[in-house]
Design an enzyme around this catalytic site. Structure first.
Site, PDB file in Angstrom:
ATOM      1  CG  ASP A 292      -0.260  -0.167   2.537  1.00 35.67           C
ATOM      2  OD1 ASP A 292       0.924  -0.579   2.572  1.00 35.67           O
ATOM      3  OD2 ASP A 292      -0.898   0.102   3.575  1.00 35.67           O
ATOM      4  NE  ARG A 293       5.127   2.846   4.606  1.00 34.33           N
ATOM      5  CZ  ARG A 293       6.221   2.830   5.365  1.00 34.33           C
ATOM      6  NH1 ARG A 293       6.683   1.682   5.854  1.00 34.33           N
ATOM      7  NH2 ARG A 293       6.859   3.958   5.620  1.00 34.33           N
TER       8      ARG A 293
ATOM      9  CB  THR B 143      -5.217  -0.717  10.671  1.00 32.15           C
ATOM     10  OG1 THR B 143      -6.363  -1.119   9.910  1.00 32.15           O
ATOM     11  CG2 THR B 143      -5.184  -1.480  11.975  1.00 32.15           C
TER      12      THR B 143
ATOM     13  CB  THR C  67     -14.649   8.616  31.377  1.00 29.63           C
ATOM     14  OG1 THR C  67     -14.571   8.737  32.798  1.00 29.63           O
ATOM     15  CG2 THR C  67     -13.586   7.633  30.907  1.00 29.63           C
TER      16      THR C  67
END
Length: 259
Positions: A115-116, A138, A190
């Site tokens: 992908d890179r 991701t 929170t």
């Protein structure tokens, strides 16, 4: 027609491209996204793919060329078998050898994700100059190509969704939260505190890496892609443009250069 697949750890993005005079047209006719499930068989993935084609009015019999950028090696054979069984064709995989002539400056090019490779090839094809490509997936990857079209390297950071998930998994009291831009940095609940840390902490990480990269090499363009690029764009003014289908375009370009 030409089918490009970007097999990621979370999602598989499928791009369908028309062809004219044996050349692939640059813009996809349609893009689909399916979840990455390692346990699925090639028959199950084929059913999903065939259904997507059918419901959008495309004839699967017109598909004759297939190229894949995968960062999930366990699924490579699955899709290779799918394409062989259902379409009778071979699968082209983008990798450090099938990279369309991309030159690597140093280091182990075999470790560079498909992908890179696709991202920097596509970015240089668009701009013809030095770029940082930030892929918000991701993992969040930063990839640098210089003005001569040489891949220099980059950085890899955990994506915000992974960070959010780990906060929930590794603690007893922190809930799982959606990654979103909060109204202010000081949270009252929170959930608000977590969203502040995830969003502003993460955008700060991206800005810091951009600054450090620009101190080390001359950069003309900063491009974003990936599922969370739109969420981050407003807060990171250094990003010039979002190109949502950059990886698919890179797969197409590499395939055309090699084939």
């Amino acid at each position: 027609m030409f089918l490009a697949l970007d097999i990621g750890n979370t999602n598989i993005t499928v791009g369908l491209f028309a062809m004219k005079d044996k050349k692939v047209l640059p813009e996809p006719l349609k893009v689909w996204i399916m979840s990455t499930v390692k346990e699925r068989t090639f028959d199950e993935y084929a059913t999903l793919l065939m259904n997507m084609l059918f419901y959008d009015g495309f004839d699967a019999k017109q598909l004759s060329n297939f190229a894949v950028a995968s960062v999930v090696p366990s699924l490579n054979a699955v899709f290779e078998e799918l394409i062989k069984k259902y379409f009778g064709e071979k699968t082209f995989f983008v990798n450090s050898k099938n990279c369309g002539g991309l030159v690597f400056a140093a280091g182990n090019s075999k470790e560079t994700g498909a992908d890179r490779i696709a991202n920097v090839v596509a970015a240089y094809s668009v701009y013809g100059d030095s770029c940082i490509v930030i892929d918000f997936g991701t993992a969040t990857t930063f990839d640098c190509i210089n003005s001569e079209g040489i891949y220099i390297g980059g950085a890899i950071a955990p994506g915000p969704s992974i960070s959010a998930r780990l906060l929930n998994l590794k603690t007893e009291q922190l809930p799982r939260v959606e990654v979103k831009k909060p109204l202010k940095s000081i949270g009252l609940t929170t959930v608000e505190c977590m969203q502040s840390g995830l969003y502003f902490g993460y955008t700060g990480l991206v800005k810091e890496l951009i600054a450090r990269i620009k101190n080390e090499m001359k950069i003309k363009h900063i491009i974003a892609t990936g599922g969370l690029a739109g969420l981050m764009f407003d807060e990171i003014e250094e990003i010039e443009i979002i190109l949502p289908y950059l990886t698919l375009s890179g797969v197409r370009i590499v395939w055309e250069k090699v084939i």
